[in-house]
Write an enzyme that holds these catalytic residues in place. Structure first.
Site, mmCIF file in Angstrom:
data_model
loop_
_atom_site.group_PDB
_atom_site.id
_atom_site.type_symbol
_atom_site.label_atom_id
_atom_site.label_comp_id
_atom_site.label_asym_id
_atom_site.label_seq_id
_atom_site.Cartn_x
_atom_site.Cartn_y
_atom_site.Cartn_z
ATOM 1 N N GLU A 158 0.803 -1.219 0.000
ATOM 2 C CA GLU A 158 0.000 0.000 0.000
ATOM 3 C C GLU A 158 0.844 1.281 0.000
ATOM 4 O O GLU A 158 0.846 2.045 0.970
ATOM 5 C CB GLU A 158 -0.965 -0.008 1.192
ATOM 6 C CG GLU A 158 -2.000 -1.102 1.093
ATOM 7 C CD GLU A 158 -3.116 -1.001 2.119
ATOM 8 O OE1 GLU A 158 -2.925 -0.363 3.160
ATOM 9 O OE2 GLU A 158 -4.187 -1.582 1.868
ATOM 10 N N GLU A 315 -6.653 -8.127 -0.745
ATOM 11 C CA GLU A 315 -7.072 -8.176 0.659
ATOM 12 C C GLU A 315 -8.549 -7.846 0.781
ATOM 13 O O GLU A 315 -9.045 -6.930 0.125
ATOM 14 C CB GLU A 315 -6.321 -7.137 1.494
ATOM 15 C CG GLU A 315 -4.863 -7.388 1.712
ATOM 16 C CD GLU A 315 -4.223 -6.269 2.534
ATOM 17 O OE1 GLU A 315 -4.918 -5.616 3.328
ATOM 18 O OE2 GLU A 315 -3.017 -6.035 2.351
ATOM 19 N N TRP A 323 -9.777 -1.056 12.380
ATOM 20 C CA TRP A 323 -9.273 0.323 12.310
ATOM 21 C C TRP A 323 -10.348 1.349 12.004
ATOM 22 O O TRP A 323 -10.076 2.530 11.991
ATOM 23 C CB TRP A 323 -8.140 0.418 11.285
ATOM 24 C CG TRP A 323 -8.412 -0.283 9.990
ATOM 25 C CD1 TRP A 323 -8.070 -1.566 9.683
ATOM 26 C CD2 TRP A 323 -9.101 0.225 8.843
ATOM 27 N NE1 TRP A 323 -8.490 -1.892 8.407
ATOM 28 C CE2 TRP A 323 -9.122 -0.806 7.870
ATOM 29 C CE3 TRP A 323 -9.700 1.447 8.520
ATOM 30 C CZ2 TRP A 323 -9.711 -0.666 6.615
ATOM 31 C CZ3 TRP A 323 -10.284 1.592 7.269
ATOM 32 C CH2 TRP A 323 -10.287 0.545 6.331
#
Ligand code: GLA
Ligand code: ZN
Length: 678
Positions: A158, A315, A323
């Site tokens: 990422e 993912e 989160w």
């Protein structure tokens, strides 16, 4: 018509079912690692992503490499039929590296160097960081690039963020100099005589930030472009390092969908063999599940469109994240439904974060295929197993194929950067993505495939191009749109379009070609901004629609006026226009409206453009997506819904044949194959 592609993972040309696996956290628990293999097999997992955050275990001190633990894991999994997606570990650095080379630590826009901590926060210009990454990547490749288990490189993790250190400033100056060549051109492009900010030396070029320059919009845009360039350049070096050992293992990087604004993913995708991304929608917000599904589908479509090839879902969470402000469980069925939706939009994998739930630190409460219980006796484990059973069925029908889209939606992140900095009509908020979602809705719901394109894309092959709020006409987009319409295409533009050029300089003149005034048959004189509690309205085809946010006051030249404002001093001025231009048609929507306006308008425009929905209607809560021969009918609501089919289908999942009214239970999908070609 179905398009066929080469497999993203030629060594193992199958739908991947896998996820991030972090055995380096469990080296003191050999019995757990052993049990994991058994459990992963039970869950129909066929690949794992390894090494994403393993640097400290692979190189515990400078130039001291310890690969033995990883050898064992890769071999053991492979013996059990589980392949490896191998990551380069550059997403998180070991402590020793920051200690020895402080330059790898980022500097904030206020000029302060960060301390060691967290991840995704390295200076991507730093020669020391690049060199240490090159060394570890090369070592990894030398050891594993020819291992039969390794099917794909997962480059870093990422990519995001920027660094304002002196090394980055210097690189930025060089980059700017290379682009503009003379200070005179720079000063003009950045309009820097404004407030006497004229640059008289290249050394004065400095990244924007709250401690310094925030008013030169051209600088702001170029900094973002530079960060994009520098990130991609760093990624290219990593790809080069691993491919120098074995060029045949493809490389991907995990992107973050359409709503991440830090990078231009169309540029990044050019350097990748396959695009993959991480999808974490906030499922089950009261009454919003269908909208959430739509917004996630839009992101899938964008990821697919960056290469116009199937993508990997690198993912997703088996159940909850940890989160978000509220981390809700995925209700029974939701995981399978979301997986089917990804496949329907072009994914060739369902991969998870994470396979085994971490025991401590920041992600200990993020769900996983194997939870802290360490057993298969969980709902989540069973639902993951079910997805694993489903994938081979879908593989035989749609793997490595796509249905070419007739509709293109222009979503340009550089345009978004410019809108955010426009400083004018609505500084509190302009809902660019909200408008895009409203424009996408009709097509998404009704099974009409949409490609996402940006200003650099070619428009050949599309019948309908929708360019919502394309404030910045970058590159040669206006010429491309003009030729597209001239050649017979249908174009739709909306409020706040064609206002500035590449460096955020406003176009001059009334009706000009640069602004596409000839194609649209009108020009815009003023634009009103509405307070949040304000609204206007328009009647169109006998229905009234609310208008919000932005309302343009335009002058028709050759266009037809389809509807007008109902209120305010500009009552009677056009809200929707249509102009015939050579062989094509161009529509313009002069204000931001409620969702239904776009649904109704796009139904009409799509029909006119010959883009037809496969079914005559799709009920509330349900969306239809077509990939290859398959119709994916998905119910995102918590009530069952009935869809009327106009043909005979076989249900790929149950094997039964269906026609007429078909029930789609709550939070589930039916994947239907027409019995005869329609
Ligand atoms: C991101 C990261 C993962 C993990 C997940 C948690 O996508 O790539 O490492 O932190 O979020 O949802
Ligand atoms: Zn830096």
């Amino acid at each position: 018509m179905t398009q066929h592609y080469d497999s993203a993972t030629p060594k193992f040309p199958h739908m991947l079912h896998g996820g991030d696996y972090n055995p380096e956290q469990w080296l003191k628990y050999p019995e757990i690692l052993e049990k994991d293999v058994e459990l992963l097999k039970k869950a129909n997992i066929n690949c794992v992503s390894l090494g994403i955050f393993s640097w400290a275990n692979l190189e515990p001190s400078k130039d001291h490499f310890t690969f033995e633990w990883l050898d064992k894991i890769i071999d053991r999994l492979y013996e059990n039929g589980i392949y490896t997606v191998l990551a380069t570990p550059s997403g998180s650095r070991p402590q020793w590296l920051a200690e020895e080379y402080p330059e790898v630590l980022r500097v904030s826009e206020g000029g302060q160097r960060f301390l060691y901590g967290n991840r995704h926060n390295h200076c991507l210009t730093s020669p020391a960081y690049r060199e240490r990454v090159r060394i570890i990547d090369t070592k990894l490749a030398e050891r594993y690039a020819n291992h039969p288990a390794v099917i794909l490189w997962h480059i870093s993790n990422e990519f995001s963020g920027d660094c304002h250190c002196e090394l980055c400033q210097q690189a930025f100056r060089e980059w700017v100099k290379d682009k503009y060549k003379t200070l005179d051109d720079l000063n003009h492009a950045w309009w820097s005589h404004f407030w006497s900010h004229t640059y008289t030396s290249w050394d004065q070029v400095h990244s924007p930030g709250y401690m310094g320059e925030t008013s030169v919009h051209g600088l702001d845009l170029e900094w973002k472009r530079f960060v994009n360039h520098q990130t991609i350049d760093f990624m290219k070096e990593e790809i080069k390092a691993v491919k120098s050992v074995n060029p045949d293992i493809p490389a991907t990087a995990n992107l973050m969908g359409i709503y991440f604004e830090g990078l231009d993913y169309f540029e990044m995708a050019k350097e990748l063999d396959v695009v993959s991304w991480d999808s974490y929608p906030e499922w089950h917000k009261p009454n919003e599940n269908e909208i959430i599904a739509r917004n996630d589908s839009l992101a899938h479509d964008m990821m697919r469109s960056t290469k116009k090839k199937p993508f990997l879902l690198m993912e997703c969470t088996p159940s909850t994240t940890n989160w978000r402000s509220i981390s809700k469980l995925k209700k029974p069925g939701m995981h399978c439904l979301a997986a089917i939706n990804a496949i329907a939009h072009g994914a060739d994998s369902i991969q998870y974060f994470q396979l085994r739930q971490s025991r401590g630190s920041a992600e200990k409460f993020h769900s996983a295929v194997i939870s802290h219980t360490g057993t298969e006796n969980t709902r989540v484990f069973r639902e993951v197993t079910e997805v694993g059973e489903l994938l081979p069925k879908l593989e035989s029908e749609v793997y490595s194929t796509l249905t070419p889209a007739k509709v293109a939606l222009v979503v340009d992140v550089q345009n978004k950067w410019a809108i955010d900095k426009s400083l004018g009509p609505r500084n509190q908020y302009i809902d660019y993505y909200g408008l895009i979602q409203k424009c996408y809705n009709y097509f998404w719901k009704n099974g009409i495939c949409v490609d996402i394109v940006n200003c650099d894309s070619e428009l050949d092959g599309y019948s309908l191009v929708i360019a919502p709020m394309l404030y910045m006409f970058r590159g040669n987009i206006s010429d491309k749109l003009r030729s597209f319409v001239a050649d017979g295409g249908t174009l739709v533009t909306t409020v706040f379009s064609g206002v500035v050029d590449d460096t955020d300089l406003c176009f001059l003149g009334e009706a000009t070609k640069e602004k596409l005034s000839d194609v649209l048959g009108m020009w815009v004189e003023e634009m009103d901004s509405l307070y949040d509690e304000d609204e206007n309205a328009t009647d169109f085809n006998g229905k009234e629609y609310k208008l919000y946010e932005l309302c343009e006051l335009l002058h028709p030249t050759t266009c037809e006026v389809l509807s007008t404002y109902k209120k305010d001093f500009y009552k009677g001025l056009p809200t929707i226009t249509r102009n015939k231009f050579e062989k094509g048609t161009a529509y313009h929507l002069a204000a931001t409206g409620e969702g239904e306006l776009y649904d109704d308008l796009f139904k009409m425009i799509a029909d006119e453009a010959g883009v037809r929905a496969p079914l005559s209607s799709v009920p509330k809560g349900v969306s239809l997506t077509v990939r290859g021969d398959l119709y994916f009918l998905q119910n995102f609501d918590e009530e069952e819904r009935t869809v009327s089919l106009d043909n005979k289908f076989s249900d790929l999942l149950s094997g039964e044949s269906v026609e007429g009214d078909v029930v789609i239970p709550a939070l589930s999908a039916r994947v239907l194959k027409p019995c005869e070609k329609q």
